[in-house]
Scaffold this active site. Structure first.
Site, PDB file in Angstrom:
ATOM      1  N   TRP A 169      -9.766  36.276  40.409  1.00 43.00           N
ATOM      2  CA  TRP A 169     -10.884  35.906  41.266  1.00 43.00           C
ATOM      3  C   TRP A 169     -10.407  35.811  42.706  1.00 43.00           C
ATOM      4  O   TRP A 169      -9.352  35.267  42.982  1.00 43.00           O
ATOM      5  CB  TRP A 169     -11.486  34.555  40.835  1.00 43.00           C
ATOM      6  CG  TRP A 169     -12.263  34.650  39.566  1.00 43.00           C
ATOM      7  CD1 TRP A 169     -11.830  34.272  38.324  1.00 43.00           C
ATOM      8  CD2 TRP A 169     -13.574  35.154  39.393  1.00 43.00           C
ATOM      9  NE1 TRP A 169     -12.792  34.512  37.394  1.00 43.00           N
ATOM     10  CE2 TRP A 169     -13.890  35.063  38.029  1.00 43.00           C
ATOM     11  CE3 TRP A 169     -14.522  35.684  40.268  1.00 43.00           C
ATOM     12  CZ2 TRP A 169     -15.112  35.471  37.516  1.00 43.00           C
ATOM     13  CZ3 TRP A 169     -15.743  36.097  39.753  1.00 43.00           C
ATOM     14  CH2 TRP A 169     -16.027  35.984  38.394  1.00 43.00           C
TER      15      TRP A 169
ATOM     16  N   ALA B  90      -8.318  31.414  36.632  1.00 41.46           N
ATOM     17  CA  ALA B  90      -7.266  30.395  36.626  1.00 41.46           C
ATOM     18  C   ALA B  90      -7.102  29.728  35.264  1.00 41.46           C
ATOM     19  O   ALA B  90      -5.990  29.333  34.903  1.00 41.46           O
ATOM     20  CB  ALA B  90      -7.554  29.358  37.702  1.00 41.46           C
TER      21      ALA B  90
ATOM     22  N   GLU C 132      -6.976  31.023  32.493  1.00 42.60           N
ATOM     23  CA  GLU C 132      -6.130  31.853  31.632  1.00 42.60           C
ATOM     24  C   GLU C 132      -4.645  31.761  32.001  1.00 42.60           C
ATOM     25  O   GLU C 132      -3.787  32.266  31.288  1.00 42.60           O
ATOM     26  CB  GLU C 132      -6.588  33.308  31.683  1.00 42.60           C
ATOM     27  CG  GLU C 132      -7.900  33.576  30.968  1.00 42.60           C
ATOM     28  CD  GLU C 132      -9.136  33.108  31.740  1.00 42.60           C
ATOM     29  OE1 GLU C 132     -10.106  32.692  31.083  1.00 42.60           O
ATOM     30  OE2 GLU C 132      -9.134  33.151  32.984  1.00 42.60           O
TER      31      GLU C 132
ATOM     32  N   LEU D  72      -7.165  31.093  43.267  1.00 42.72           N
ATOM     33  CA  LEU D  72      -8.063  30.380  44.169  1.00 42.72           C
ATOM     34  C   LEU D  72      -9.236  29.888  43.337  1.00 42.72           C
ATOM     35  O   LEU D  72     -10.002  30.691  42.790  1.00 42.72           O
ATOM     36  CB  LEU D  72      -8.542  31.302  45.298  1.00 42.72           C
ATOM     37  CG  LEU D  72      -9.578  30.741  46.264  1.00 42.72           C
ATOM     38  CD1 LEU D  72      -9.052  29.497  46.976  1.00 42.72           C
ATOM     39  CD2 LEU D  72      -9.984  31.796  47.284  1.00 42.72           C
TER      40      LEU D  72
ATOM     41  N   VAL E 105     -12.650  27.899  43.347  1.00 40.35           N
ATOM     42  CA  VAL E 105     -13.696  27.422  44.254  1.00 40.35           C
ATOM     43  C   VAL E 105     -14.849  26.853  43.441  1.00 40.35           C
ATOM     44  O   VAL E 105     -15.010  27.155  42.256  1.00 40.35           O
ATOM     45  CB  VAL E 105     -14.200  28.545  45.197  1.00 40.35           C
ATOM     46  CG1 VAL E 105     -13.056  29.072  46.040  1.00 40.35           C
ATOM     47  CG2 VAL E 105     -14.854  29.673  44.432  1.00 40.35           C
TER      48      VAL E 105
ATOM     49  N   ARG F  49     -17.774  21.806  38.149  1.00 40.47           N
ATOM     50  CA  ARG F  49     -16.971  21.304  39.251  1.00 40.47           C
ATOM     51  C   ARG F  49     -15.564  21.888  39.185  1.00 40.47           C
ATOM     52  O   ARG F  49     -14.895  21.814  38.167  1.00 40.47           O
ATOM     53  CB  ARG F  49     -16.903  19.780  39.215  1.00 40.47           C
ATOM     54  CG  ARG F  49     -18.248  19.113  39.384  1.00 40.47           C
ATOM     55  CD  ARG F  49     -18.874  19.361  40.721  1.00 40.47           C
ATOM     56  NE  ARG F  49     -17.994  18.856  41.774  1.00 40.47           N
ATOM     57  CZ  ARG F  49     -18.167  19.086  43.056  1.00 40.47           C
ATOM     58  NH1 ARG F  49     -19.176  19.816  43.458  1.00 40.47           N
ATOM     59  NH2 ARG F  49     -17.343  18.598  43.937  1.00 40.47           N
TER      60      ARG F  49
ATOM     61  N   HIS G 189     -14.285  32.084  57.619  1.00 37.15           N
ATOM     62  CA  HIS G 189     -13.686  31.264  56.571  1.00 37.15           C
ATOM     63  C   HIS G 189     -12.714  32.090  55.731  1.00 37.15           C
ATOM     64  O   HIS G 189     -11.631  31.621  55.371  1.00 37.15           O
ATOM     65  CB  HIS G 189     -14.793  30.659  55.705  1.00 37.15           C
ATOM     66  CG  HIS G 189     -14.460  29.307  55.176  1.00 37.15           C
ATOM     67  ND1 HIS G 189     -15.040  28.805  54.052  1.00 37.15           N
ATOM     68  CD2 HIS G 189     -13.609  28.341  55.611  1.00 37.15           C
ATOM     69  CE1 HIS G 189     -14.570  27.599  53.806  1.00 37.15           C
ATOM     70  NE2 HIS G 189     -13.707  27.300  54.744  1.00 37.15           N
TER      71      HIS G 189
END
Length: 157
Positions: free
Chosen positions: A16, A50, A52, A74, A76, A82, A121
C-alpha cells in the site's frame, strides 16, 4: 569497524502506498551498501498490506538465514477501521517474533496521525520516508554490531 559483507538482510515491504514506501527501501539499501552489506545479500519480500508482514517476518526468521529483518509500510486511517489497532497488532507481533526467534527486526512501519493524498502532503512523506530509510539502515548496522558484541562476550565465558 565491523565487516558486514557476509550479513544477510531480509527487507519486508507492504505494497500500500508503494510509491512512498519505495523511497524508504531505496535509501535504506543505499545506506546498507555504504556500510558494507552486499546488495545480493539483501532479500526483498513484498506483501499486500502491513497485516501480512508479521507472518512473513516469522517465516524468514525461522529459516536462520538472516542476520536481521527490516519491515516497512505506511498505515493510514482508511475510514473503515482505526489504523492504531492495525499498528498495535503489528508492533506486538514483531516484538514477539524477534524475542522468540532471536532474529532482530527493525520496525520502519510509519503510522501518521493524518495522511492526505494531496501533492504537498505526499511530497512531505516521500522525503520523510527517504530519511527513515537511512535511519533504518543505521539501526540495522548498530543492531548487528550489538549482536556480534554479545557473541564475542559469550565466547569469552
Amino acid at each position: 569497524m565491523n565487516d558486514f559483507q557476509h550479513e544477510k538482510v531480509c527487507f519486508i515491504q507492504a505494497s500500500w502506498h508503494k510509491n512512498i514506501v519505495n523511497n524508504l527501501r531505496e535509501s535504506c539499501f543505499e545506506a546498507l551498501k555504504d556500510s558494507g552489506i552486499r546488495e545480493n545479500n539483501i532479500d526483498t519480500v513484498n506483501v499486500p498490506g502491513a497485516l501480512e508482514i508479521p507472518l512473513q517476518a516469522k517465516l524468514r526468521a525461522e529459516t536462520g538465514k538472516y542476520s536481521i529483518i527490516i519491515v516497512t509500510g505506511l498505515i493510514v486511517d482508511g475510514g473503515i477501521y482505526r489504523h492504531e489497532f492495525v499498528a498495535d497488532a503489528i508492533i506486538k507481533a514483531i516484538m514477539d517474533i524477534q524475542l522468540e526467534t532471536r532474529v532482530p527486526i527493525i520496525h520502519s512501519i510509519m503510522t501518521p496521525v493524518t495522511f492526505h493524498e494531496s501533492g504537498e502532503h505526499e511530497a512531505f512523506f516521500l522525503n520523510h520516508f527517504k530519511q527513515k530509510g537511512k535511519e533504518a539502515a543505521n539501526a540495522c548496522i548498530e543492531t548487528i554490531t550489538n549482536c556480534h558484541n554479545i557473541e564475542s562476550v559469550a565466547s569469552l565465558l
